[in-house]
Design a protein around this motif. Sequence first.
Motif, PDB file in Angstrom:
ATOM      1  N   PRO A 531       0.835  -1.213   0.000  1.00 29.05           N
ATOM      2  CA  PRO A 531       0.000   0.000   0.000  1.00 29.05           C
ATOM      3  C   PRO A 531       0.866   1.257   0.000  1.00 29.05           C
ATOM      4  CG  PRO A 531      -0.816  -1.597   1.594  1.00 29.05           C
ATOM      5  CD  PRO A 531       0.500  -2.125   1.103  1.00 29.05           C
ATOM      6  N   GLY A 532       0.581   2.165  -0.941  1.00 33.39           N
ATOM      7  CA  GLY A 532       1.304   3.428  -1.028  1.00 33.39           C
ATOM      8  C   GLY A 532       2.694   3.322  -1.630  1.00 33.39           C
ATOM      9  N   GLU A 533       3.102   2.119  -2.062  1.00 40.24           N
ATOM     10  CA  GLU A 533       4.452   1.919  -2.609  1.00 40.24           C
ATOM     11  C   GLU A 533       4.547   2.487  -4.021  1.00 40.24           C
ATOM     12  OE1 GLU A 533       7.735  -1.671  -2.503  1.00 40.24           O
ATOM     13  OE2 GLU A 533       5.671  -2.198  -2.981  1.00 40.24           O
ATOM     14  N   THR A 573       4.034  -2.169 -15.864  1.00 34.00           N
ATOM     15  CA  THR A 573       2.656  -2.526 -16.216  1.00 34.00           C
ATOM     16  C   THR A 573       1.932  -3.140 -15.028  1.00 34.00           C
ATOM     17  OG1 THR A 573       3.311  -2.917 -18.513  1.00 34.00           O
ATOM     18  CG2 THR A 573       1.249  -3.907 -17.788  1.00 34.00           C
ATOM     19  N   PHE A 574       2.647  -4.025 -14.313  1.00 30.26           N
ATOM     20  CA  PHE A 574       2.032  -4.695 -13.166  1.00 30.26           C
ATOM     21  C   PHE A 574       1.690  -3.693 -12.067  1.00 30.26           C
ATOM     22  CE2 PHE A 574       2.391  -6.993  -9.087  1.00 30.26           C
ATOM     23  CZ  PHE A 574       1.367  -7.918  -9.280  1.00 30.26           C
ATOM     24  N   VAL A 579      -2.199  -0.411  -8.976  1.00 32.82           N
ATOM     25  CA  VAL A 579      -2.645   0.895  -8.464  1.00 32.82           C
ATOM     26  C   VAL A 579      -4.056   1.207  -8.951  1.00 32.82           C
ATOM     27  CG1 VAL A 579      -2.227   3.379  -8.578  1.00 32.82           C
ATOM     28  CG2 VAL A 579      -0.316   1.811  -8.184  1.00 32.82           C
ATOM     29  N   GLN A 580      -4.304   0.887 -10.233  1.00 32.86           N
ATOM     30  CA  GLN A 580      -5.619   1.136 -10.815  1.00 32.86           C
ATOM     31  C   GLN A 580      -6.684   0.279 -10.124  1.00 32.86           C
ATOM     32  OE1 GLN A 580      -5.775   0.475 -15.020  1.00 32.86           O
ATOM     33  NE2 GLN A 580      -7.800   1.369 -15.245  1.00 32.86           N
ATOM     34  N   LYS A 586     -11.650   1.344  -4.149  1.00 29.53           N
ATOM     35  CA  LYS A 586     -12.063   2.407  -3.222  1.00 29.53           C
ATOM     36  C   LYS A 586     -13.379   3.031  -3.646  1.00 29.53           C
ATOM     37  CE  LYS A 586      -7.503   3.706  -1.450  1.00 29.53           C
ATOM     38  NZ  LYS A 586      -6.447   4.739  -1.431  1.00 29.53           N
ATOM     39  N   HIS A 587     -13.559   3.109  -4.994  1.00 24.38           N
ATOM     40  CA  HIS A 587     -14.795   3.704  -5.510  1.00 24.38           C
ATOM     41  C   HIS A 587     -15.938   2.703  -5.490  1.00 24.38           C
ATOM     42  CE1 HIS A 587     -12.938   7.470  -6.663  1.00 24.38           C
ATOM     43  NE2 HIS A 587     -12.000   6.836  -7.322  1.00 24.38           N
TER      44      HIS A 587
END
Length: 587
Positions: A531-533, A573-574, A579-580, A586-587
Amino acid sequence: MGKKGKKEKKGRGAEKTAAKMEKKVSKRSRKEEEDLEALIAHFQTLDAKKTQVTETPCSPPTPRLNASLSAHPEKDELILFGGEYFNGQKTFMYNELYIYSIRKDTWTKVDIPGPPPRRCAHQAVVVPQGGGQLWVFGGEFASPDGEQFYHYKDLWVLHLATKTWEQIRSTGGPSGRSGHRMVAWKRQLILFGGFHESTRDYIYYSDVYTFSLDTFLWSKLSPSGSGPTPRSGCLMAVTPQGSIAIYGGYSKQRVKKDVDKGTQHSDMFLLKPEEGGEGKWTWTRINPSGVKPTPRSGFSVAVAPNHQILVFGGVCDEEEEESLEGSFFSDLYIYDAAKSRWFTAQLKGPKSDKRKRRRGKVEEHEGATEQEDGRTGAPEPLEVIKEVVAEDGTVVTIKQVLAPSGLRAPPKAEDSAVEASSTGQEPCPRSNAMLAVKHGLLYVYGGMFEAGDRQVTLSDLYCLDLHKMEEWRTLVEMDPKSQEWLEETDSEEDSSSDEEGAEGGDEDQEEDSSEDSAEEGADPQHPEVAPGEQYEEYLSRTEQYWLKLARNHVGPDAKEKKVLKVAHAMAKTFVDDAVQDIAQAKH
């Protein structure tokens, strides 16, 4: 003596010119291919998510051309692999594997771990050993905008009994190419010709290679005699006498700056093994009798059970400096190697029609007038026109021309409509279709034709009984809803979806998007993104893993710089996808 010396010098000069051209093409295309390798590697990471064989009943495959269609050596099945599709803006490449059950008239999509990368214009050959094997060599990968090409030189085998793909790594084989031809001869694969193209240059080949199915070794042949000039897309088939026939094909050459001239070849050769000389072959030019095919390229080839060679369809291009017009064909030619003779296939028509025609003649003799039964002295073709609206609003006109005595009306193409003309249920004129023969039945699948500026890619399937030679049977009709066509645009909006476009058709996009959201963020095969990386942090922590994965993709002989580039592209790419996925969650 003097003439012979001149000939030899000329031959050596041609060889030097070819070698220089190959070096020039190789240098200019190297950067293009390196750019595409990163994209290909990305798609292979998606394929790597497949960990087991899955067989899914499905509707017929989406439209495509330049795929391979092969008959299973033991089962009543046809095997469809690869291919391409162009919708006016994007090029879609495939590495899907479909099985068509002849008895059940059903399609199954087979997902197998570790498949060959997406490609088209490759060659696939089936051999019976080991429960059946499908050997695939070469082909090309096109960028989504259709401007760059990566030519493969890899060799794969699909073990049909166990449903496993295996890449065969053997040195000394042909250079990267597409449009080549390959046949099985005894316990060898024999490969001829093809071409390699970069943005600015191209080269056509006339070399011959053999691959031993016993030793898994490549050998380059040096046949004696005068053989075919360099070309791609030719006929290549084994004759009953054990020779290999080569006919026709296409090549082009530069006549002046930025102007190329294409040649549709119509010459024919035999490649014969020399008696008592293992590995020695001889080229012989032949001039068969009969009616050979009219000039064309993009024709399809299959071999009938009686060893007769079938040539179907194709296109005759009329080239001018600023334009290219094509006439497409749906005719069927047969080459009888035993008699060294060409002839056109004549369909007899269904028996019921013959009885009706005989009854019609009797009634005419009994006094029926031409006006009463609607006939004129000279029978005219009957046109049956059916209009359907494609999903994008384009009117697709299916025109059936019922011609007397087997005559065919030529295809017409207008900007306002897409027309496919056929006699009864026969395939409409097309090029780059897929052909296969099983139990004396000829199958024709897909291909393309042009209507004005629009390319129509097909997904229909037809069958012809080669023993009866009565009429074509439609197994899958052309679906007008699949005929998407987007006008060209210079907008940069489309570039963001280029990678998506090169992956595959609608099925691929749906499957990939669902798989990505469900699996990719937590794929146990790749190190997870914390997370956050950030990408740089992730790469420094996992770089060795991605280097190892990249090395497996590009091969052990690749330069470290190339391995590094592919590894970083795969990792990036990974991370981006992960991240996407997190943002979407979250949405």
